[in-house]
Design a protein around this motif. Structure first.
Motif, PDB file in Angstrom:
ATOM      1  N   GLY A   7       0.663  -1.023  -0.050  1.00 39.06           N
ATOM      2  CA  GLY A   7       0.100   0.096   0.007  1.00 39.06           C
ATOM      3  C   GLY A   7       0.955   1.330  -0.128  1.00 39.06           C
ATOM      4  N   ILE A   8       1.821   1.422   0.701  1.00 39.41           N
ATOM      5  CA  ILE A   8       2.689   2.322   1.023  1.00 39.41           C
ATOM      6  C   ILE A   8       3.597   2.534  -0.406  1.00 39.41           C
ATOM      7  CG2 ILE A   8       4.740   3.311   1.910  1.00 39.41           C
ATOM      8  CD1 ILE A   8       4.182   1.732   4.497  1.00 39.41           C
ATOM      9  N   GLY A   9       3.897   1.679  -1.160  1.00 32.64           N
ATOM     10  CA  GLY A   9       4.615   1.523  -2.682  1.00 32.64           C
ATOM     11  C   GLY A   9       3.568   2.280  -3.543  1.00 32.64           C
ATOM     12  N   ILE A  10       2.176   1.912  -3.416  1.00 37.33           N
ATOM     13  CA  ILE A  10       1.338   2.364  -4.438  1.00 37.33           C
ATOM     14  C   ILE A  10       0.945   3.857  -4.156  1.00 37.33           C
ATOM     15  CG2 ILE A  10      -0.988   2.075  -5.280  1.00 37.33           C
ATOM     16  CD1 ILE A  10      -0.866  -0.877  -4.537  1.00 37.33           C
ATOM     17  N   VAL A  11       0.892   4.102  -3.040  1.00 36.82           N
ATOM     18  CA  VAL A  11       0.836   5.666  -2.438  1.00 36.82           C
ATOM     19  C   VAL A  11       1.932   6.400  -3.040  1.00 36.82           C
ATOM     20  CG1 VAL A  11       0.628   7.331  -0.497  1.00 36.82           C
ATOM     21  CG2 VAL A  11      -0.864   5.267  -0.498  1.00 36.82           C
ATOM     22  N   PHE A  16       4.168  10.407  -6.698  1.00 35.36           N
ATOM     23  CA  PHE A  16       5.337  10.598  -7.526  1.00 35.36           C
ATOM     24  C   PHE A  16       4.619  11.009  -9.133  1.00 35.36           C
ATOM     25  CE2 PHE A  16       9.456   8.734  -9.963  1.00 35.36           C
ATOM     26  CZ  PHE A  16       9.935  10.190 -10.077  1.00 35.36           C
ATOM     27  N   MET A  17       3.559  10.234  -9.312  1.00 34.40           N
ATOM     28  CA  MET A  17       2.970  10.660 -10.763  1.00 34.40           C
ATOM     29  C   MET A  17       2.291  11.874 -10.666  1.00 34.40           C
ATOM     30  SD  MET A  17       0.920   6.887 -11.469  1.00 34.40           S
ATOM     31  CE  MET A  17       0.127   7.350 -12.730  1.00 34.40           C
ATOM     32  N   LEU A  18       1.925  12.216  -9.484  1.00 37.62           N
ATOM     33  CA  LEU A  18       1.297  13.471  -9.407  1.00 37.62           C
ATOM     34  C   LEU A  18       2.313  14.747  -9.517  1.00 37.62           C
ATOM     35  CD1 LEU A  18      -1.147  13.261  -6.587  1.00 37.62           C
ATOM     36  CD2 LEU A  18      -1.829  13.485  -8.888  1.00 37.62           C
ATOM     37  N   VAL A  19       3.197  14.577  -9.077  1.00 40.57           N
ATOM     38  CA  VAL A  19       4.420  15.603  -9.208  1.00 40.57           C
ATOM     39  C   VAL A  19       5.290  15.636 -10.567  1.00 40.57           C
ATOM     40  CG1 VAL A  19       4.769  15.730  -6.795  1.00 40.57           C
ATOM     41  CG2 VAL A  19       5.973  14.359  -7.980  1.00 40.57           C
ATOM     42  N   SER A  20       4.941  14.556 -11.349  1.00 43.04           N
ATOM     43  CA  SER A  20       5.430  14.331 -12.667  1.00 43.04           C
ATOM     44  C   SER A  20       4.534  14.018 -13.711  1.00 43.04           C
ATOM     45  CB  SER A  20       6.720  13.445 -12.595  1.00 43.04           C
ATOM     46  OG  SER A  20       7.939  13.337 -11.424  1.00 43.04           O
ATOM     47  N   VAL A 208       5.301   3.743 -18.283  1.00 44.26           N
ATOM     48  CA  VAL A 208       4.983   5.023 -17.156  1.00 44.26           C
ATOM     49  C   VAL A 208       6.290   5.012 -16.387  1.00 44.26           C
ATOM     50  CG1 VAL A 208       3.792   6.000 -15.643  1.00 44.26           C
ATOM     51  CG2 VAL A 208       3.018   5.369 -17.884  1.00 44.26           C
ATOM     52  N   LEU A 209       6.324   3.567 -15.821  1.00 40.16           N
ATOM     53  CA  LEU A 209       7.359   3.488 -14.756  1.00 40.16           C
ATOM     54  C   LEU A 209       8.746   3.768 -15.142  1.00 40.16           C
ATOM     55  CD1 LEU A 209       6.135   0.014 -13.174  1.00 40.16           C
ATOM     56  CD2 LEU A 209       5.846   2.344 -12.276  1.00 40.16           C
ATOM     57  N   LEU A 210       9.044   3.284 -16.348  1.00 48.85           N
ATOM     58  CA  LEU A 210      10.359   3.621 -17.161  1.00 48.85           C
ATOM     59  C   LEU A 210      10.468   5.175 -17.227  1.00 48.85           C
ATOM     60  CD1 LEU A 210      12.764   2.355 -18.459  1.00 48.85           C
ATOM     61  CD2 LEU A 210      11.618   2.300 -20.497  1.00 48.85           C
ATOM     62  N   SER A 211       9.432   5.788 -17.677  1.00 42.77           N
ATOM     63  CA  SER A 211       9.708   7.180 -17.979  1.00 42.77           C
ATOM     64  C   SER A 211       9.820   7.963 -16.471  1.00 42.77           C
ATOM     65  CB  SER A 211       8.446   7.937 -18.489  1.00 42.77           C
ATOM     66  OG  SER A 211       8.502   9.139 -18.619  1.00 42.77           O
ATOM     67  N   LEU A 212       9.111   7.574 -15.316  1.00 46.90           N
ATOM     68  CA  LEU A 212       9.224   8.069 -14.322  1.00 46.90           C
ATOM     69  C   LEU A 212      10.561   8.122 -13.664  1.00 46.90           C
ATOM     70  CD1 LEU A 212       5.813   7.354 -12.454  1.00 46.90           C
ATOM     71  CD2 LEU A 212       6.411   9.424 -13.196  1.00 46.90           C
ATOM     72  N   SER A 213      11.241   6.696 -13.958  1.00 45.92           N
ATOM     73  CA  SER A 213      12.706   6.523 -13.474  1.00 45.92           C
ATOM     74  C   SER A 213      13.600   7.379 -14.148  1.00 45.92           C
ATOM     75  CB  SER A 213      13.025   4.865 -13.592  1.00 45.92           C
ATOM     76  OG  SER A 213      11.926   3.976 -13.147  1.00 45.92           O
ATOM     77  N   GLU A 214      13.405   7.485 -15.339  1.00 47.76           N
ATOM     78  CA  GLU A 214      14.369   8.576 -16.007  1.00 47.76           C
ATOM     79  C   GLU A 214      14.373   9.974 -15.650  1.00 47.76           C
ATOM     80  OE1 GLU A 214      12.961   7.349 -20.201  1.00 47.76           O
ATOM     81  OE2 GLU A 214      14.947   6.264 -20.563  1.00 47.76           O
ATOM     82  N   SER A 215      13.136  10.075 -15.101  1.00 45.10           N
ATOM     83  CA  SER A 215      12.973  11.732 -14.732  1.00 45.10           C
ATOM     84  C   SER A 215      13.196  12.119 -13.289  1.00 45.10           C
ATOM     85  CB  SER A 215      11.434  12.162 -14.942  1.00 45.10           C
ATOM     86  OG  SER A 215      10.457  11.252 -13.807  1.00 45.10           O
ATOM     87  N   LEU A 216      13.883  10.981 -12.592  1.00 43.43           N
ATOM     88  CA  LEU A 216      14.427  11.366 -11.306  1.00 43.43           C
ATOM     89  C   LEU A 216      15.328  12.246 -11.362  1.00 43.43           C
ATOM     90  CD1 LEU A 216      14.729   7.513  -9.934  1.00 43.43           C
ATOM     91  CD2 LEU A 216      12.981   9.207  -9.031  1.00 43.43           C
TER      92      LEU A 216
END
Length: 306
Positions: A7-11, A16-20, A208-216
């Motif tokens: 649950g914590i991981g999903i939150v 992270f999706m909201l800020v990116s 999406v996960l890949l894109s988020l990881s690259e945007s770190l």
């Protein structure tokens, strides 16, 4: 405790999706285009024909043509040879779906289905030639060795894993229907689209996960090295962009293509749930095939350099 961690991981992912939002949009767009332009036109015809063959009981027409040699090589039943054909020629996740469908329909035993899953869910020759060799490697001289290595690697693994699956070499079972209706065609079309929608959903999610990881904002070398494992198509592009020497790039590309990425593993899990196949042995076997492909790639480069 385990549920709380999930649950914590999903939150955290949601935050992270909201800020990116740009990274989410980019990843979702790329995943959708990949599904629409490549996966849908490539996979749908094979899904539909395979479903029709199973629904009408005529898949023995294919297994009869290839069954004699495949049953001897892989120690599978004539019905099981149909999954070998689709798994090696049609691409992810056709091998897994066919093995699960054959099991659920009573054509083969569950043990044989699990054995088939261990080696006959692979990248298609069309994907290997077009995307792996011509686009990722850009070297026509590697066409034949790449195709041979990626076809042989899961076969090699099957020779070692078959002892873990004890099942009788069953006789061929026919359920041919004298007549069939357009309703069955409708059902096969809907089943094909349901499969494609699930596959597309996983592709978009992992893109999406890949894109988020690259945007770190922080560059983490270990994370960047693991990103190609998320999804094979985008992963091959990332490996190409790393500009590695061929002696490192070629084994890495072979290993990733053979493994298929965690996106393909998730698709496979989705396909085999109805048959009750465990997913962890499958992942271990795919990793073994990936290691085999990488080692064979190194061996080939060493021989070619002499």
């Amino acid at each position: 405790m385990n549920r709380n961690l999930k649950g914590i991981g999903i939150v955290l992912l949601f935050v992270f999706m909201l800020v990116s939002p740009k990274a989410v949009f980019t990843g979702a767009s790329e995943g959708l285009l990949l599904w629409f332009q490549i996966i849908l036109p490539t996979l749908f015809p094979f899904l539909l024909i395979t479903n029709l063959l199973l629904a009408t009981g005529n898949m023995h027409l294919i297994s009869s043509a290839f069954g004699t040699i495949l049953t001897r090589i892989f120690h599978v039943s004539p019905n099981g040879s149909f999954a070998v054909v689709t798994g090696f020629l049609c691409g992810y996740p056709m091998g897994a779906k066919t093995a699960a469908d054959l099991t659920a329909s009573g054509y083969i035993s569950k043990k044989e289905g699990e054995y088939l899953l261990s080696f006959c869910n692979n990248s298609s020759p069309v994907f290997i030639l077009n995307f792996v060799v011509w686009k990722s490697l850009g070297n026509d001289t590697l066409l034949i060795p790449t195709l041979v290595i990626l076809m042989i690697s899961p076969m090699v693994v099957s020779f070692f894993t078959r002892k873990n699956y004890r099942f009788e070499n069953e006789k061929e079972v026919h359920y041919s229907k004298a007549s069939w209706s357009f309703q069955e065609i409708d059902d096969c079309i809907m089943d094909s689209f349901e499969t494609l929608v699930k596959v597309g959903g996983y592709i978009i999610l992992f893109s999406v996960l890949l894109s988020l990881s690259e945007s770190l904002p922080v560059h983490i070398p270990a994370l960047q090295a693991l990103l190609p494992l998320l999804e094979v198509t985008n992963g091959l592009v990332l490996l190409r962009e790393m500009e590695l020497p061929l002696k490192f790039l070629y084994p890495a590309i072979l290993g990733l293509t053979s493994f298929g990425g965690f996106c393909a593993a998730a698709q496979t899990q989705c396909m085999v749930q109805k048959a009750g196949f465990p997913i962890l042995p499958y992942i271990a076997q795919k990793l073994a095939a990936a290691l085999t492909a990488s080692l064979l790639g190194c061996l080939y480069l060493g021989i070619a350099a002499k």
